[in-house]
Design a protein around this motif. Sequence first.
Motif, mmCIF file in Angstrom:
data_model
loop_
_atom_site.group_PDB
_atom_site.id
_atom_site.type_symbol
_atom_site.label_atom_id
_atom_site.label_comp_id
_atom_site.label_asym_id
_atom_site.label_seq_id
_atom_site.Cartn_x
_atom_site.Cartn_y
_atom_site.Cartn_z
ATOM 1 N N PRO A 202 0.623 -1.204 0.553
ATOM 2 C CA PRO A 202 0.243 0.380 0.199
ATOM 3 C C PRO A 202 0.718 1.192 -0.117
ATOM 4 N N VAL B 39 0.908 4.929 0.646
ATOM 5 C CA VAL B 39 0.649 6.368 1.411
ATOM 6 C C VAL B 39 1.050 7.195 1.658
ATOM 7 N N VAL C 24 -3.409 -1.826 -3.080
ATOM 8 C CA VAL C 24 -4.063 -1.029 -1.685
ATOM 9 C C VAL C 24 -4.763 -2.323 -1.159
ATOM 10 N N GLU D 220 -9.096 4.807 3.349
ATOM 11 C CA GLU D 220 -8.169 5.878 3.585
ATOM 12 C C GLU D 220 -6.945 6.125 2.408
ATOM 13 N N GLY D 221 -6.139 4.393 2.245
ATOM 14 C CA GLY D 221 -4.992 4.682 1.397
ATOM 15 C C GLY D 221 -5.418 4.996 -0.300
ATOM 16 N N LEU E 274 -6.214 8.553 -0.992
ATOM 17 C CA LEU E 274 -4.955 9.002 -1.104
ATOM 18 C C LEU E 274 -4.525 8.908 -2.811
#
Length: 378
Positions: free
Chosen positions: A80, A82, A103, A107-108, A111
Amino acid sequence: MPDTPCVVIDVSKMERNIESMANIAKEHRVKLRPHAKTHKMPWIAKRQLEHGAAGITVAKVSEAEVMAAHGVDDIFIAYPLVVDSKIERALRLGEYIRLIVGVDSLEGARLLAETAAARGRHLEVRLEVDTGLRRTGVAYDEALALARDIASLDALRLTGIYTFRGALMNGKATLDLRSAGIEEGRMMADLAERMRAAGIPIEDVSVGSTPTAAFAAMAEGVTEIRPGTYVFEDRMQAKFGVCSLEDCAAVVMATVVSRPTDDLVVIDGGSKTFATDVQPNVDPLRLQGFGHILEAPDAVLERLSEEHGMIRVAPECSLKVGDRIHIIPNHICSTINLHNKVYYVNDGSAGEESRPAGRKNAHNTYYKMKVWGRGMLE
């Protein structure tokens, strides 16, 4: 003759290992996307591609950059991203090659989507699913809901799901690789079917470590396997029964620097030479020591300080100061990462391969590979 301690790779054995895994993938009609974290060398990745691999897997943006700079054009970053700087680098790289990014959270994903949208770009992503290792990956029961959310983000194209579980069942390490691999494959294939039924067009179902790849590939619905260690193999894989010690293509060559007592030999390789992540006497493998010593199979590399390796030997052991010995490490992936260079032998000729920038803690520069002798690879 290289200075010790160093890693020496037998190219002929490596080639046989590459061909063997390629044949497994062909037999089960799945794609092979080997993890390059084991070797981190573009010329080896190219050999894997020439044997039929669909692309490669990496864990770091820097690894992907090194591979792309040397002509590898289909790369999956199975990790992931981030951090803005890494996402920006991935987006730039994706302008030139097919790049897939892992991912495992909303949230990731947001982004990734926001950064991609700001650059007017789209990112191909795969959702990582935790199937029992409890590392990165969305919980299995929550994966469908997260996949729906990710699929709704305009700048992302969700094309697959992936997992890494290794030799694990019911949360514990196991020697039953067949059951572990088949279960892993079935879990992921079933999840992909549920996602498709929900209108999410999942194309790839990517699974499998070196010990489980051949069995995970048997599960109907699996499309891809991602083993890494197989390219060299190591003592851990031999103990799993995946290979024999004779199949191990990479060894650490070290020099005996002291024999202070009849039962102790000291070599010039310690924790800065050998990986220590696969500890001795741990279930289920119960390995003795940190490696298998070819010249003294019954001896035990039982202790490591930074620059010293202490080997317990029988009094009649013939090892003496100045002798060079060859040791198959417990875990080759982490061991390779400790070395700036590896040496190799092929058909009796020797060459030197400088480590690429993808190695952790290496400077972000590319090293020219020096090659001599018959049969070496450009």
